[in-house]
Scaffold this active site. Structure first.
Site, PDB file in Angstrom:
ATOM      1  N   CYS A   1       0.836  -1.204   0.000  1.00  0.00           N
ATOM      2  CA  CYS A   1       0.000   0.000   0.000  1.00  0.00           C
ATOM      3  C   CYS A   1       0.871   1.255   0.000  1.00  0.00           C
ATOM      4  O   CYS A   1       1.821   1.369   0.765  1.00  0.00           O
ATOM      5  CB  CYS A   1      -0.943   0.058   1.186  1.00  0.00           C
ATOM      6  SG  CYS A   1      -2.085  -1.308   1.264  1.00  0.00           S
TER       7      CYS A   1
ATOM      8  N   ARG B   1       4.498  -0.377  -4.477  1.00  0.00           N
ATOM      9  CA  ARG B   1       4.129  -0.926  -3.168  1.00  0.00           C
ATOM     10  C   ARG B   1       2.873  -1.789  -3.230  1.00  0.00           C
ATOM     11  O   ARG B   1       2.572  -2.525  -2.285  1.00  0.00           O
ATOM     12  CB  ARG B   1       3.895   0.216  -2.168  1.00  0.00           C
ATOM     13  CG  ARG B   1       5.085   1.117  -1.985  1.00  0.00           C
ATOM     14  CD  ARG B   1       4.778   2.200  -1.000  1.00  0.00           C
ATOM     15  NE  ARG B   1       4.559   1.663   0.321  1.00  0.00           N
ATOM     16  CZ  ARG B   1       5.506   1.428   1.214  1.00  0.00           C
ATOM     17  NH1 ARG B   1       6.760   1.678   0.911  1.00  0.00           N
ATOM     18  NH2 ARG B   1       5.218   0.946   2.390  1.00  0.00           N
TER      19      ARG B   1
ATOM     20  N   TRP C   1      -2.286  -2.943  -1.736  1.00  0.00           N
ATOM     21  CA  TRP C   1      -1.909  -4.359  -1.838  1.00  0.00           C
ATOM     22  C   TRP C   1      -2.802  -5.062  -0.826  1.00  0.00           C
ATOM     23  O   TRP C   1      -2.655  -4.868   0.377  1.00  0.00           O
ATOM     24  CB  TRP C   1      -0.434  -4.540  -1.486  1.00  0.00           C
ATOM     25  CG  TRP C   1       0.072  -5.930  -1.720  1.00  0.00           C
ATOM     26  CD1 TRP C   1       0.502  -6.459  -2.903  1.00  0.00           C
ATOM     27  CD2 TRP C   1       0.212  -6.972  -0.752  1.00  0.00           C
ATOM     28  NE1 TRP C   1       0.896  -7.759  -2.717  1.00  0.00           N
ATOM     29  CE2 TRP C   1       0.726  -8.103  -1.408  1.00  0.00           C
ATOM     30  CE3 TRP C   1      -0.054  -7.070   0.617  1.00  0.00           C
ATOM     31  CZ2 TRP C   1       0.991  -9.307  -0.761  1.00  0.00           C
ATOM     32  CZ3 TRP C   1       0.203  -8.273   1.263  1.00  0.00           C
ATOM     33  CH2 TRP C   1       0.719  -9.372   0.580  1.00  0.00           C
TER      34      TRP C   1
ATOM     35  N   ASN D   1      -2.127   1.848   5.417  1.00  0.00           N
ATOM     36  CA  ASN D   1      -1.190   0.803   5.010  1.00  0.00           C
ATOM     37  C   ASN D   1      -0.872  -0.003   6.259  1.00  0.00           C
ATOM     38  O   ASN D   1      -0.399   0.570   7.240  1.00  0.00           O
ATOM     39  CB  ASN D   1       0.077   1.455   4.443  1.00  0.00           C
ATOM     40  CG  ASN D   1       1.218   0.468   4.289  1.00  0.00           C
ATOM     41  OD1 ASN D   1       0.984  -0.727   4.062  1.00  0.00           O
ATOM     42  ND2 ASN D   1       2.441   0.932   4.419  1.00  0.00           N
ATOM     43  N   GLY D   2      -1.156  -1.291   6.244  1.00  0.00           N
ATOM     44  CA  GLY D   2      -0.855  -2.123   7.416  1.00  0.00           C
ATOM     45  C   GLY D   2      -2.007  -3.069   7.701  1.00  0.00           C
ATOM     46  O   GLY D   2      -2.858  -3.305   6.842  1.00  0.00           O
TER      47      GLY D   2
ATOM     48  N   GLU E   1      17.926 -17.860  -6.763  1.00  0.00           N
ATOM     49  CA  GLU E   1      17.563 -16.505  -7.167  1.00  0.00           C
ATOM     50  C   GLU E   1      17.093 -16.484  -8.631  1.00  0.00           C
ATOM     51  O   GLU E   1      16.124 -15.803  -8.975  1.00  0.00           O
ATOM     52  CB  GLU E   1      18.768 -15.577  -6.943  1.00  0.00           C
ATOM     53  CG  GLU E   1      18.604 -14.151  -7.414  1.00  0.00           C
ATOM     54  CD  GLU E   1      17.434 -13.379  -6.788  1.00  0.00           C
ATOM     55  OE1 GLU E   1      16.825 -13.857  -5.816  1.00  0.00           O
ATOM     56  OE2 GLU E   1      17.127 -12.295  -7.306  1.00  0.00           O
TER      57      GLU E   1
ATOM     58  N   LYS F   1      13.409 -15.251  -9.800  1.00  0.00           N
ATOM     59  CA  LYS F   1      13.195 -14.184 -10.792  1.00  0.00           C
ATOM     60  C   LYS F   1      12.205 -14.647 -11.847  1.00  0.00           C
ATOM     61  O   LYS F   1      11.305 -13.919 -12.230  1.00  0.00           O
ATOM     62  CB  LYS F   1      14.500 -13.781 -11.490  1.00  0.00           C
ATOM     63  CG  LYS F   1      15.466 -12.949 -10.698  1.00  0.00           C
ATOM     64  CD  LYS F   1      15.077 -11.504 -10.490  1.00  0.00           C
ATOM     65  CE  LYS F   1      14.234 -11.327  -9.281  1.00  0.00           C
ATOM     66  NZ  LYS F   1      14.838 -11.305  -7.973  1.00  0.00           N
TER      67      LYS F   1
ATOM     68  N   GLU G   1       8.617 -14.958 -10.325  1.00  0.00           N
ATOM     69  CA  GLU G   1       8.017 -13.674  -9.973  1.00  0.00           C
ATOM     70  C   GLU G   1       7.426 -12.952 -11.171  1.00  0.00           C
ATOM     71  O   GLU G   1       6.335 -12.409 -11.088  1.00  0.00           O
ATOM     72  CB  GLU G   1       9.088 -12.738  -9.374  1.00  0.00           C
ATOM     73  CG  GLU G   1       9.443 -13.007  -7.945  1.00  0.00           C
ATOM     74  CD  GLU G   1      10.535 -12.050  -7.464  1.00  0.00           C
ATOM     75  OE1 GLU G   1      10.358 -11.463  -6.403  1.00  0.00           O
ATOM     76  OE2 GLU G   1      11.567 -11.901  -8.150  1.00  0.00           O
TER      77      GLU G   1
ATOM     78  N   HIS H   1      17.911 -36.662  -6.241  1.00  0.00           N
ATOM     79  CA  HIS H   1      17.061 -37.102  -5.132  1.00  0.00           C
ATOM     80  C   HIS H   1      15.619 -36.634  -5.290  1.00  0.00           C
ATOM     81  O   HIS H   1      14.889 -36.559  -4.307  1.00  0.00           O
ATOM     82  CB  HIS H   1      17.642 -36.597  -3.805  1.00  0.00           C
ATOM     83  CG  HIS H   1      19.010 -37.133  -3.531  1.00  0.00           C
ATOM     84  ND1 HIS H   1      19.265 -38.468  -3.307  1.00  0.00           N
ATOM     85  CD2 HIS H   1      20.226 -36.521  -3.506  1.00  0.00           C
ATOM     86  CE1 HIS H   1      20.567 -38.652  -3.124  1.00  0.00           C
ATOM     87  NE2 HIS H   1      21.167 -37.482  -3.245  1.00  0.00           N
TER      88      HIS H   1
ATOM     89  N   LYS I   1       6.583  -4.589  -3.615  1.00  0.00           N
ATOM     90  CA  LYS I   1       8.015  -4.355  -3.436  1.00  0.00           C
ATOM     91  C   LYS I   1       8.386  -4.318  -1.958  1.00  0.00           C
ATOM     92  O   LYS I   1       9.455  -4.743  -1.559  1.00  0.00           O
ATOM     93  CB  LYS I   1       8.354  -3.021  -4.100  1.00  0.00           C
ATOM     94  CG  LYS I   1       9.803  -2.644  -4.045  1.00  0.00           C
ATOM     95  CD  LYS I   1      10.524  -3.228  -5.209  1.00  0.00           C
ATOM     96  CE  LYS I   1      12.014  -3.066  -5.139  1.00  0.00           C
ATOM     97  NZ  LYS I   1      12.682  -4.264  -5.666  1.00  0.00           N
TER      98      LYS I   1
HETATM   99  C1  G6P Z   1       9.245  -8.634  -1.396  1.00  0.00           C
HETATM  100  C2  G6P Z   1       9.817  -8.239  -2.734  1.00  0.00           C
HETATM  101  C3  G6P Z   1      11.130  -8.992  -2.972  1.00  0.00           C
HETATM  102  C4  G6P Z   1      12.090  -8.740  -1.821  1.00  0.00           C
HETATM  103  C5  G6P Z   1      11.467  -9.116  -0.475  1.00  0.00           C
HETATM  104  C6  G6P Z   1      12.324  -8.661   0.687  1.00  0.00           C
HETATM  105  O1  G6P Z   1       8.792  -9.939  -1.439  1.00  0.00           O
HETATM  106  O2  G6P Z   1       8.899  -8.513  -3.773  1.00  0.00           O
HETATM  107  O3  G6P Z   1      11.711  -8.541  -4.177  1.00  0.00           O
HETATM  108  O4  G6P Z   1      13.249  -9.488  -2.021  1.00  0.00           O
HETATM  109  O5  G6P Z   1      10.196  -8.471  -0.331  1.00  0.00           O
HETATM  110  O6  G6P Z   1      12.376  -7.270   0.675  1.00  0.00           O
HETATM  111  P1  G6P Z   1      13.501  -6.388   1.341  1.00  0.00           P
HETATM  112  O7  G6P Z   1      13.084  -4.977   1.032  1.00  0.00           O
HETATM  113  O8  G6P Z   1      13.450  -6.676   2.807  1.00  0.00           O
HETATM  114  O9  G6P Z   1      14.796  -6.741   0.734  1.00  0.00           O
END
Ligand code: G6P
Length: 612
Positions: A2, A27, A73, A99-100, A485, A489, A492, A508, A607
């Site tokens: 949010c 956000r 969000w 937001n929260g 990672e 990616k 996501e 395994h 984010k």
């Molecule tokens: C969210 C984002 C990710 C990020 C994670 C941790 O899930 O979509 O891209 O890695 O939060 O966020 P931070 O700001 O703590 O690195």
């Protein structure tokens, strides 16, 4: 999680709020809404993005110089028009954006219903505005005092802005756990989730602390009180952020811009922190606490998402180079599993945003047990940066694309530097190797730039595998977390199911999935385990899997076996994730674009995750 923005001043509020919402959309983008006060409260809101909101606005109703906006969000209640913010009080005089999460909203809702309140949405936020209304009307209180009293009854996280249509010269805001920034411009004032909607107008801000309530009057008077009703004494800070950093700068997507920025951002992360020629490396935040690090019985790294992957690589770095026992914890697990933490431990918390709720809670838990907490954060002045005992900023500039790229390589740069410094200070690596690692670290920006010239080749590979429904990513040692990672990616932003695995673990379980339709991306740069990786690739090929291998330049053995290869320059193994992740970022990006996905705002993600 949010985005919130509010404005009061001499200008039209609506365009400023809409532009601010677009900057905050990273956000959350499930729904959006605005309220503008002008002889009444004009509220527009809808499911979807800020662009969808703009389509339903009745222009003649959004003239006015005080207002607020929200991009959501969803937590409580599905993303739809009714659950979108702002929410109104029963008498429609008050409006709130939030937001929260209000954790005790259900109890509050039942109590308010007994008093005759009716609710139209499924949100916790609507309960809060009814509570403020109830207190205000029963006790005939000013808005800020009613808000303060209401918040004493609330359990949970919030950043809120509250407006009263009968008081068109006042904005009330409050925060607990979720961020809220007050911007002080020339006769104009802002509240926002972060400084991005504010920087165009002023560089003077106050970061509100938890359980603080701010009242902003149009004439510039403002007052911050604590929830206990004590007057706070805030510090005005200057923000160092320019508007260009928040634009796409000619790139089609923020994610692509951020991938391409990496030669620069990695260099920024080490600027002033090392000189291989002169044989020194230092991190300001670490220098003051070097003994704590050197004497640490254990390092525990905690983080979420991509930051957690950077933390995993740090486990290899700290144990390999500095010989310090190291553990990595998902912050969300760590905070609830009653972990053993001693004052001899050094806890390193990683967060790009500096606002992730679980990471913050993990820090507070470790702090309460007396451990020393070091933060590795991007967002300057963020809650995590302010909560840790010391730390290093990664200085990669604002990261807007939801999928983290440049923050990951900058986190790795700082972590690598820490491990090299500790290894040397503890006498675990020789002077020669220390200098070699520093020199190779200095060369990383130019090597990343070289990898980026292979974009067309990676695009071609993306076009060949883009229709897959599944993908496997394999790596060993330092490059196992890179496999995780790479898979994250892809998941996501392209919604392809992908799993990262240690290459040797494939037999395994995941090997059962391999057939002629399964792309298997292998990070095969490790010198130390080259033969073993060759065997793993053979196992995939024997089952007709499609092998995409990231290899060291000149590796003809793997080139001869894989369906596609991406060559990257040679670098010492501890530094190799800094290079090997880059082609994986580009591969995911191109696949997502080819599949028509919204790369910068993937569905369901946000984010900055300020709720647990
Ligand atoms: C969210 C984002 C990710 C990020 C994670 C941790 O899930 O979509 O891209 O890695 O939060 O966020 P931070 O700001 O703590 O690195």
């Amino acid at each position: 999680m949010c985005g919130i923005v509010a404005y009061v001043g001499p200008k039209e509020a609506y365009p400023i709020i809409i532009e601010g919402l677009k900057r905050l959309e990273y956000r959350g983008y499930d729904s959006a809404g605005v309220s503008i006060i002008n002889g009444g409260m004009h509220t527009f809101k809808c499911k979807g993005k800020v662009l969808d909101l703009e389509k339903i606005i009745e222009q003649d109703k959004v003239h006015g110089t005080l207002g607020m906006g929200h991009t959501r969000w969803a937590t409580h209640g599905a993303p739809n028009d009714i659950n979108a913010h702002p929410h109104l009080s029963g008498d429609s005089n008050l409006a709130i954006i939030h937001n929260g999460i209000i954790e005790n909203y259900s109890t509050l809702r039942t109590a308010l219903e007994k008093l005759g309140h009716t609710f139209v949405s499924e949100t916790d936020t609507e309960v809060l505005i009814h509570l403020i209304e109830e207190i205000r009307n029963t006790e005939d209180l000013p808005l800020e005092e009613a808000t303060r009293r209401a918040l004493t009854k609330v359990v949970g996280a919030y950043a809120i802005v509250v407006l009263d249509k009968n008081d068109p010269n006042k904005i009330v805001g409050a925060k607990n756990s979720s961020p809220l920034v007050f911007g002080l411009g020339e006769k104009e004032f802002f509240l926002a989730s972060d400084a991005s909607p504010i920087v165009k107008f002023t560089d003077k801000v106050i970061y509100l602390e938890d359980e603080e309530i701010i009242t902003i009057h149009r004439d510039g008077d403002y007052e911050i009180r604590t929830i206990e009703n004590e007057v706070a004494d805030p510090e005005i800070k200057q923000i160092d952020l320019n508007i260009e950093e928040l634009e796409k700068g000619g790139y089609e997507h923020f994610m692509l811009k951020e991938i391409y920025q990496q030669p620069l951002t990695i260099a920024e992360s080490m600027r002033g922190r090392l000189s291989a020629d002169e044989g020194w490396a230092k991190l300001g935040g670490m220098e003051q606490h070097l003994n704590r690090f050197k004497q640490a019985k254990r390092i525990v790294l905690t983080a979420c998402g991509t930051s957690w992957h950077a933390a995993m690589i740090a486990e290899y770095l700290f144990e390999d180079l500095a010989r310090i026992p190291t553990e990595v914890e998902y912050a969300s697990e760590f905070r609830y599993r009653n972990p053993i933490i001693s004052p001899d431990d050094v806890i390193i918390a990683l967060s790009q945003s500096g606002e992730t709720a679980d990471t913050l809670a993990a820090i507070n838990l470790a702090k309460s047990k007396g451990a020393f907490i070091y933060g590795i954060v991007n967002n300057v002045g963020s809650t995590i940066a302010r909560t840790t005992d010391s730390g290093s900023y990664i200085h990669c500039g604002p990261e807007i694309g939801v999928a983290s790229t440049k923050a990951f390589t900058s986190q790795l740069t700082v972590l690598t530097l820490m491990a090299i410094i500790l290894g040397y200070e503890k006498g675990k690596i020789s002077e020669g190797y220390y200098r070699q690692l520093l020199s190779e670290l200095e060369s990383v920006p130019s090597l990343v730039a070289k990898i980026l010239t292979k974009a067309d080749q990676i695009k071609y590979i993306a076009s060949e595998i883009r229709n897959t429904s599944n993908a496997l990513y394999l790596g060993r040692g330092y490059n196992f977390p890179v496999a995780l990672e790479g898979a994250l990616k892809l998941k996501e932003i392209s919604y392809i199911h992908a799993e990262g695995y240690p290459a040797a673990e494939m037999k395994h379980g995941p090997i059962a999935l391999i057939d002629m339709y399964m792309p298997v991306v292998v990070i095969a740069t490790n010198k130390s385990a080259h033969e073993k990786i060759v065997s793993n690739i053979q196992e995939v090929k024997a089952r007709k899997g499609i092998v995409v291998a990231v290899v060291t330049e000149g590796d003809h053995i793997i080139k001869g076996m894989a369906d596609f290869t991406i060559e990257i320059p040679y670098i010492e193994e501890p530094l190799s994730p800094l290079l090997s992740v880059v082609p994986l970022q580009l591969l995911s990006y191109y696949i997502a674009v080819m599949r028509g996905c919204h790369v910068d705002q993937p569905r369901n993600l946000a984010k900055s995750v300020t709720v647990e």
